[in-house]
Design a protein around this motif. Sequence first.
Motif, PDB file in Angstrom:
ATOM      1  N   ARG A  42      55.161  98.609  41.671  1.00 38.23           N
ATOM      2  CA  ARG A  42      55.085  99.754  40.752  1.00 38.23           C
ATOM      3  C   ARG A  42      55.272 101.065  41.520  1.00 38.23           C
ATOM      4  O   ARG A  42      55.962 101.973  41.062  1.00 38.23           O
ATOM      5  N   ASN A  45      58.871 101.492  42.618  1.00 38.26           N
ATOM      6  CA  ASN A  45      59.770 101.898  41.527  1.00 38.26           C
ATOM      7  C   ASN A  45      59.664 103.382  41.189  1.00 38.26           C
ATOM      8  O   ASN A  45      60.555 103.934  40.541  1.00 38.26           O
ATOM      9  N   GLU A  46      58.576 104.037  41.578  1.00 41.24           N
ATOM     10  CA  GLU A  46      58.411 105.469  41.330  1.00 41.24           C
ATOM     11  C   GLU A  46      59.068 106.327  42.408  1.00 41.24           C
ATOM     12  O   GLU A  46      59.221 107.533  42.233  1.00 41.24           O
ATOM     13  N   ASP A 133      51.532 111.106  33.269  1.00 43.07           N
ATOM     14  CA  ASP A 133      52.511 110.083  32.897  1.00 43.07           C
ATOM     15  C   ASP A 133      52.807 109.145  34.066  1.00 43.07           C
ATOM     16  O   ASP A 133      52.951 107.938  33.887  1.00 43.07           O
ATOM     17  N   VAL A 134      52.890 109.706  35.266  1.00 45.45           N
ATOM     18  CA  VAL A 134      53.070 108.864  36.450  1.00 45.45           C
ATOM     19  C   VAL A 134      51.882 107.938  36.610  1.00 45.45           C
ATOM     20  O   VAL A 134      52.037 106.743  36.908  1.00 45.45           O
ATOM     21  N   ARG A 137      52.086 104.967  34.279  1.00 44.47           N
ATOM     22  CA  ARG A 137      53.099 103.999  34.734  1.00 44.47           C
ATOM     23  C   ARG A 137      52.612 103.219  35.944  1.00 44.47           C
ATOM     24  O   ARG A 137      52.835 102.013  36.059  1.00 44.47           O
ATOM     25  N   LEU A 138      51.930 103.902  36.844  1.00 41.34           N
ATOM     26  CA  LEU A 138      51.437 103.239  38.049  1.00 41.34           C
ATOM     27  C   LEU A 138      50.419 102.152  37.741  1.00 41.34           C
ATOM     28  O   LEU A 138      50.300 101.171  38.473  1.00 41.34           O
ATOM     29  N   GLY A 140      50.641 100.391  35.098  1.00 41.74           N
ATOM     30  CA  GLY A 140      51.340  99.403  34.284  1.00 41.74           C
ATOM     31  C   GLY A 140      51.206  99.604  32.793  1.00 41.74           C
ATOM     32  O   GLY A 140      51.480  98.684  32.012  1.00 41.74           O
ATOM     33  N   ASN A 141      50.803 100.829  32.379  1.00 43.64           N
ATOM     34  CA  ASN A 141      50.593 101.107  30.956  1.00 43.64           C
ATOM     35  C   ASN A 141      51.253 102.430  30.562  1.00 43.64           C
ATOM     36  O   ASN A 141      50.565 103.423  30.295  1.00 43.64           O
ATOM     37  N   PRO A 142      52.571 102.490  30.531  1.00 53.57           N
ATOM     38  CA  PRO A 142      53.226 103.751  30.172  1.00 53.57           C
ATOM     39  C   PRO A 142      52.819 104.212  28.780  1.00 53.57           C
ATOM     40  O   PRO A 142      52.708 103.398  27.862  1.00 53.57           O
ATOM     41  N   THR A 144      53.959 106.253  25.747  1.00 51.34           N
ATOM     42  CA  THR A 144      55.137 106.867  25.131  1.00 51.34           C
ATOM     43  C   THR A 144      54.902 107.245  23.676  1.00 51.34           C
ATOM     44  O   THR A 144      55.689 107.981  23.088  1.00 51.34           O
ATOM     45  N   TYR A 307      43.306 101.847  31.453  1.00 53.48           N
ATOM     46  CA  TYR A 307      44.372 102.839  31.409  1.00 53.48           C
ATOM     47  C   TYR A 307      44.112 104.055  32.289  1.00 53.48           C
ATOM     48  O   TYR A 307      45.050 104.753  32.651  1.00 53.48           O
TER      49      TYR A 307
END
Length: 367
Positions: A42, A45-46, A133-134, A137-138, A140-142, A144, A307
């Motif tokens: 993760r 990927n950032e 937001d980062v 994502r880090l 594993g729970n974006p 949106t 989260y």
Amino acid sequence: MSRLHITLVGGQTAPVYWGIADANPDKVVLIYSDQTLEEANRIYNELSIECEIRKFHPVDLNDIYTKAEKCLKDFSTAESITINVGGGTKPWSVAFTRVFEHQPNTQIVYVDQNNQIWDLINRTNHPAVFDMDVQFRLYGNPLTKYQNYADYTPQDQEMIAGIREIRAFNNIDFNEITGYLYKHTNQTRYSTESGSSIEWDVESKSYRCRFVQKNGRQMTKTFGSPNIRQLLLNTGWFEYEVATLLAKWNKTKEIRMNCIFPATQGGPKNEVDLIVNTGTKLLFVECKTKIFNETDIDKFSSAVKNYGGMGSKALFVTDVPMSEKANEKCRDNGIMTFSLQNSMFGLSAEKMLFMMLDRELFNINAK
């Protein structure tokens, strides 16, 4: 190679990334184990810079020291090195500190729950750059799907007092009708046996409400604003009241409402009423006019941990005061509690809430 950053990857990915962002290196080396490969991916990927991953045994000291010393040898020509020892296993932290602590042009750092970056050699600290937001994502729970508090309008604000008034006039019918219409999005009208009703008027884009008490008294109101459906149905009005209060807090940078996280495979979607970005960490807020089921506390506690990560804070806000049993359960789960009816010593509810949040925001959460 000029600037190198080595970071130890554990279960909490956000502090690892904040350390990388702060160091602004030319290359990153992620130290991971079989148990933290997913977290390392993760983070990888950032990143938009050169990144290398190296696998370490989590506890075998011989393996750990041998590979830490190899890192020292391989990267000895780097102009500067920063090492974030806050993640991974304790043996990793000790080994990298011992191997690198006397090397020139080397910083050994860690990032605490308040997103302060500490230099373990110079004993100085400074804040990390924070991006909610980062962080999602880090972990594993974006996120949106949500509504920004700033998108609500003065016209929405004008609806709140009337909604409270008609709810107080006949609370039972109000809850039945609004709950039904929220769940059945294709329905535009619902009425009770007593004659109370709410109907959506397509032409005026408003809800026409008629409520009847047992003694025959009636109250009629019409509600129309850009976000009236969210406000009128499913206690959205109360969430907006709480958000409006929190918007006045001097630590608030952004408020997101009705935050829906992706469902796990085979599981339901997960919703958090409010998430407040304070600029250094997140405050998760659950809004209930009254707690009818104490399992709501367990669900909220689980959502914050899943989260928000270890550093996030949790607040449960009710309209009427909680029972002592519910308060105790919240304390056991590290959740702050507050009722909009709270006021004492001549202080307003707003003042008392902000005093509590200021006191608790930067306290370190128990592991």
